[in-house]
Motif scaffolding. Structure first.
Motif, PDB file in Angstrom:
ATOM      1  N   LEU A  54       0.831  -1.203   0.000  1.00  0.00           N
ATOM      2  CA  LEU A  54       0.000   0.000   0.000  1.00  0.00           C
ATOM      3  C   LEU A  54       0.869   1.258   0.000  1.00  0.00           C
ATOM      4  O   LEU A  54       0.557   2.233  -0.700  1.00  0.00           O
ATOM      5  N   LEU A  55       1.930   1.253   0.782  1.00  0.00           N
ATOM      6  CA  LEU A  55       2.831   2.403   0.804  1.00  0.00           C
ATOM      7  C   LEU A  55       3.418   2.655  -0.577  1.00  0.00           C
ATOM      8  O   LEU A  55       3.449   3.807  -1.055  1.00  0.00           O
ATOM      9  N   LEU A  56       3.853   1.604  -1.249  1.00  0.00           N
ATOM     10  CA  LEU A  56       4.451   1.744  -2.572  1.00  0.00           C
ATOM     11  C   LEU A  56       3.427   2.172  -3.615  1.00  0.00           C
ATOM     12  O   LEU A  56       3.656   3.133  -4.368  1.00  0.00           O
ATOM     13  N   VAL A  57       2.284   1.485  -3.669  1.00  0.00           N
ATOM     14  CA  VAL A  57       1.296   1.729  -4.721  1.00  0.00           C
ATOM     15  C   VAL A  57       0.637   3.098  -4.564  1.00  0.00           C
ATOM     16  O   VAL A  57       0.513   3.861  -5.535  1.00  0.00           O
ATOM     17  N   ILE A  58       0.214   3.437  -3.346  1.00  0.00           N
ATOM     18  CA  ILE A  58      -0.487   4.709  -3.134  1.00  0.00           C
ATOM     19  C   ILE A  58       0.456   5.888  -3.355  1.00  0.00           C
ATOM     20  O   ILE A  58       0.078   6.897  -3.977  1.00  0.00           O
ATOM     21  N   SER A  59       1.689   5.785  -2.872  1.00  0.00           N
ATOM     22  CA  SER A  59       2.643   6.883  -3.078  1.00  0.00           C
ATOM     23  C   SER A  59       2.964   7.050  -4.565  1.00  0.00           C
ATOM     24  O   SER A  59       3.056   8.179  -5.061  1.00  0.00           O
ATOM     25  N   ALA A  60       3.107   5.935  -5.291  1.00  0.00           N
ATOM     26  CA  ALA A  60       3.380   6.018  -6.729  1.00  0.00           C
ATOM     27  C   ALA A  60       2.195   6.607  -7.483  1.00  0.00           C
ATOM     28  O   ALA A  60       2.363   7.412  -8.406  1.00  0.00           O
ATOM     29  N   LEU A  61       0.975   6.215  -7.082  1.00  0.00           N
ATOM     30  CA  LEU A  61      -0.226   6.737  -7.748  1.00  0.00           C
ATOM     31  C   LEU A  61      -0.380   8.237  -7.509  1.00  0.00           C
ATOM     32  O   LEU A  61      -0.654   9.007  -8.447  1.00  0.00           O
ATOM     33  N   LEU A  62      -0.213   8.673  -6.261  1.00  0.00           N
ATOM     34  CA  LEU A  62      -0.331  10.099  -5.954  1.00  0.00           C
ATOM     35  C   LEU A  62       0.742  10.908  -6.674  1.00  0.00           C
ATOM     36  O   LEU A  62       0.474  11.995  -7.203  1.00  0.00           O
ATOM     37  N   LEU A  63       1.960  10.382  -6.695  1.00  0.00           N
ATOM     38  CA  LEU A  63       3.043  11.080  -7.396  1.00  0.00           C
ATOM     39  C   LEU A  63       2.734  11.214  -8.884  1.00  0.00           C
ATOM     40  O   LEU A  63       2.938  12.277  -9.480  1.00  0.00           O
TER      41      LEU A  63
END
Length: 327
Positions: free
Chosen positions: A103-112
């Motif tokens: 979740l940390l990886l996917v959500i941060s990548a999506l927001l970025l």
């Protein structure tokens, strides 16, 4: 009353979709080459017919396929995703253990990707024939053509191996000592390269999408009216046009959440990130059917929820949709 009926219909569609995904994944995995009993026996150091047959009986692999499917559906309906063949732990525990990292990886990548892609698209739309507009076009071509694992390897070689700016892999330093702030910064330090790798292709796509949407919105009548009132160009673009221009980006981002999860498998493998993608990769190699099916079921459930949240966000951003649904 119509709203309640619409919600009930969406829930029925969602449950039907999840059920279809479970059945399809179960049949597909069990028809794939490889026998988990032989893999387990090989790890134990013996592959005789008696040992393999005993393992098949212990895990219910000797029963007919449809019987196994029916037992699995009843098991999932009761909230039990099974027991891992390889890790000897409940699949639910394995997923919950690895979930925060993914979740940390996917959500941060999506927001970025949404923030940078939308910003590049809107700014380039203000000058369609300018340098930035051409740069966004080139970025989109490069981002679409580069496989995510190749991008990860290139970033790893450049910024981790050659320049030593970032760690080579993992989520945190094993020997690091300090409080919460120190450990959080260490996790962020490890997160930069995987997050950048996963978001690059979506930055390219969202920038092109935001550029095209902004150009379309800037030609609308209400934008010309706003300019005729003497409003500054910044107010016209970022207050009036941006809200409608970002709608396609939000929609596509929500619908592509499943692609982010599948891309995380490759990214987590390249950077040894301890998330669900890495767990799925390890489970596939070891023919760990319950773990693979549990991850696929969880991913399908998350995608369905993400689509519903996307629809909700769409209605919040554009009040006309809410008005149209109520009329």
């Amino acid at each position: 009353m119509s709203s309640l009926f619409e919600i009930a219909k969406r829930i029925v569609y969602a449950l039907s979709l999840v059920l279809a995904v479970i059945v399809f994944n179960f049949l597909l995995i069990h028809m794939a080459p490889g026998d988990p009993a032989e893999v387990i026996a090989g790890e134990m150091g013996g592959t005789t017919e008696e040992i393999v047959a005993s393992i098949r009986q212990s895990y219910g692999l000797d029963q007919p396929l449809l019987t196994q499917l029916w037992l699995y559906l009843k098991q999932v309906a009761g909230g039990d995703l099974g027991y891992s063949y390889y890790f000897n732990r409940p699949v639910t525990d394995l997923i919950l253990q690895r979930l925060p990292a993914t979740l940390l990886l996917v959500i941060s990548a999506l927001l970025l990707a949404i923030i940078i892609g939308t910003a590049l698209g809107v700014v380039s739309a203000r000058r369609p024939r300018g340098f930035l507009s051409h740069f966004v076009t080139v970025l989109a071509l490069v981002g679409f053509s580069a496989p995510v694992f190749w991008t990860g390897i290139m970033l790893l070689l450049l910024f981790a191996s050659y320049l030593s700016f970032f760690p080579v892999g993992g989520m945190y330093s094993m020997t690091l000592e300090g409080g919460f702030g120190v450990k959080a910064l260490d996790v962020l330090h490890h997160l930069v390269l995987p997050m950048a790798t996963l978001s690059i292709i979506y930055v390219a796509q969202y920038s092109r999408l935001a550029r095209a949407s902004t150009l379309d919105v800037l030609g609308a009548d209400y934008i010309r009216t706003a300019r005729a009132k003497g409003l500054s160009e910044a107010v016209v673009v970022y207050k009036h046009a941006l809200r409608n221009a970002v709608l396609p980006v939000v929609t596509i981002a929500g619908l592509q959440f499943s692609q982010l999860l599948s891309g995380a498998v490759l990214v987590e493998t390249v950077f040894n990130w301890p998330g669900l993608g890495r767990l799925a990769f390890e489970s596939i190699l070891r023919r760990d059917y319950p773990t693979i099916l549990g991850i696929l079921f969880f991913s399908a459930f998350v995608v369905v929820i993400a689509n519903l949240l996307t629809d909700l966000a769409y209605r919040l951003i554009d009040p006309r949709i809410k008005a149209g649904a109520s009329s």
